[in-house]
Design an enzyme around this catalytic site. Structure first.
Site, mmCIF file in Angstrom:
data_model
loop_
_atom_site.group_PDB
_atom_site.id
_atom_site.type_symbol
_atom_site.label_atom_id
_atom_site.label_comp_id
_atom_site.label_asym_id
_atom_site.label_seq_id
_atom_site.Cartn_x
_atom_site.Cartn_y
_atom_site.Cartn_z
ATOM 1 N N HIS A 30 -5.339 -12.784 -8.561
ATOM 2 C CA HIS A 30 -5.455 -11.136 -8.170
ATOM 3 C C HIS A 30 -7.122 -11.052 -7.385
ATOM 4 O O HIS A 30 -7.552 -10.202 -6.830
ATOM 5 C CB HIS A 30 -5.371 -9.761 -8.886
ATOM 6 C CG HIS A 30 -4.762 -9.197 -7.490
ATOM 7 N ND1 HIS A 30 -5.154 -9.079 -5.984
ATOM 8 C CD2 HIS A 30 -3.719 -7.716 -7.814
ATOM 9 C CE1 HIS A 30 -3.957 -7.904 -5.607
ATOM 10 N NE2 HIS A 30 -3.265 -7.415 -6.690
ATOM 11 N N TYR A 143 -0.157 4.474 -10.220
ATOM 12 C CA TYR A 143 -0.767 3.736 -9.238
ATOM 13 C C TYR A 143 0.175 3.115 -8.141
ATOM 14 O O TYR A 143 1.626 2.218 -8.723
ATOM 15 C CB TYR A 143 -1.919 2.613 -9.794
ATOM 16 C CG TYR A 143 -2.559 1.138 -8.741
ATOM 17 C CD1 TYR A 143 -4.098 1.020 -8.641
ATOM 18 C CD2 TYR A 143 -2.176 0.469 -8.981
ATOM 19 C CE1 TYR A 143 -4.730 0.976 -8.196
ATOM 20 C CE2 TYR A 143 -2.243 -0.787 -7.524
ATOM 21 C CZ TYR A 143 -4.291 -0.524 -7.619
ATOM 22 O OH TYR A 143 -4.476 -1.078 -6.624
ATOM 23 N N SER A 145 -1.146 0.484 -5.149
ATOM 24 C CA SER A 145 -1.792 -0.534 -4.189
ATOM 25 C C SER A 145 -1.856 0.492 -2.305
ATOM 26 O O SER A 145 -0.890 -0.035 -2.081
ATOM 27 C CB SER A 145 -1.908 -2.137 -4.246
ATOM 28 O OG SER A 145 -3.046 -2.612 -3.152
ATOM 29 N N THR A 156 -8.816 -3.088 -1.536
ATOM 30 C CA THR A 156 -7.816 -2.143 -2.343
ATOM 31 C C THR A 156 -8.105 -0.813 -2.693
ATOM 32 O O THR A 156 -8.892 -0.479 -2.872
ATOM 33 C CB THR A 156 -6.894 -2.508 -3.241
ATOM 34 O OG1 THR A 156 -7.182 -2.919 -4.436
ATOM 35 C CG2 THR A 156 -5.660 -3.809 -2.541
#
Length: 263
Positions: A30, A143, A145, A156
């Site tokens: 990521h 969470y 994104s 993000t």
């Protein structure tokens, strides 16, 4: 796609995994990029392959044009030992994680239920909040994104799906004293709150990245952090027990990522 501990390269920027039945998956690390870039890649690949016709002599065409030879490696004993140690460590991590996939054709983003006040993403987020409440009788930091690609070098931001409005909805949904109208109104209110937070996050109005930058700047400049970041509530805030993401594409069956906080 993730069950092997010997031929998956989790540290590489991007890996394409093709199984014997022709299914294709993409795994990416990521730090270099986000779902928007990988979605573009998968969509382009999907469209390109879908536009091609299968050759009439496909059986002959699939034969390799040149021989394929297995590489023979000459490794020192310490390298073999290191590889075996890494394999056992990865297997141990895999054994600690439960993994399952749920797919449904009953409800999708084009369903008439989601053409009204409550859209697909807010609806699914409220579904997950309700499911967690039913399982654990708690509301946890959540969470989702959001892409900030609208900005130069944007990455993000976090959409905070758990809110006072979402909790009010989950508390009322199984309450026998709450009427159907009350439950519906609370769902609509929670969904609208989620849509507002989503819009703010995409436009740089979130708080997670801002706080993270302040914390790291303080660590680098002063070798310490303000009391805010030492407060237990901040640790709770940053421990995302439910971690979610949403991508829409005809090229994808689904996606996800591994746990980011101890469960």
């Amino acid at each position: 796609f993730i069950v092997s501990n010997k031929n998956r390269w989790w540290d590489k920027s991007i890996s394409v995994i093709i199984t014997k039945d022709g299914a294709t998956g993409v795994n990416f690390e990521h730090s270099w990029g986000d779902g928007v870039a990988v979605l573009r890649y998968t969509v382009d690949c999907f469209n390109d392959t879908s536009s091609r016709t299968v050759p009439a002599n496909f059986a002959a065409a699939e034969k390799p044009t040149e021989g394929v030879n297995k590489l023979q490696w000459s490794l020192e004993p310490e390298h073999v030992a290191a590889a075996e140690k890494a394999t056992k460590a990865l297997q141990s991590e895999m054994n600690r994680m439960d993994y399952s996939v749920a797919m449904t054709k009953t409800l999708g983003r084009d369903h008439k239920l989601l053409k009204g006040e409550v859209k697909a993403d807010p609806f699914m987020q409220m579904v997950m909040q309700l499911a967690w409440w039913r399982l654990n009788k708690s509301t946890v930091s959540t969470y989702e994104s959001a892409s900030t690609a609208a900005y130069l070098k944007g990455r993000t931001e976090c959409i905070r799906s758990a809110s006072m409005e979402s909790q009010a909805f989950t508390l009322a949904f199984d309450d026998p004293k709450a009427s159907e109208d009350e439950k519906r109104n609370l769902l609509v209110k929670a969904a609208k709150r989620h849509a507002k937070v989503t819009s703010e996050a995409k436009m740089g109005g979130g708080v997670d990245r801002h706080l993270f930058a302040l914390k790291k700047t303080s660590e680098r400049r002063f070798n310490t952090v303000p009391e805010l970041f030492k407060d237990p509530s901040y640790a709770t805030f940053g421990s995302n027990i439910i971690s979610t993401s949403t991508l829409f594409s005809e090229a994808l069956l689904g996606g996800g990522f591994g746990p980011v906080s101890p469960g």
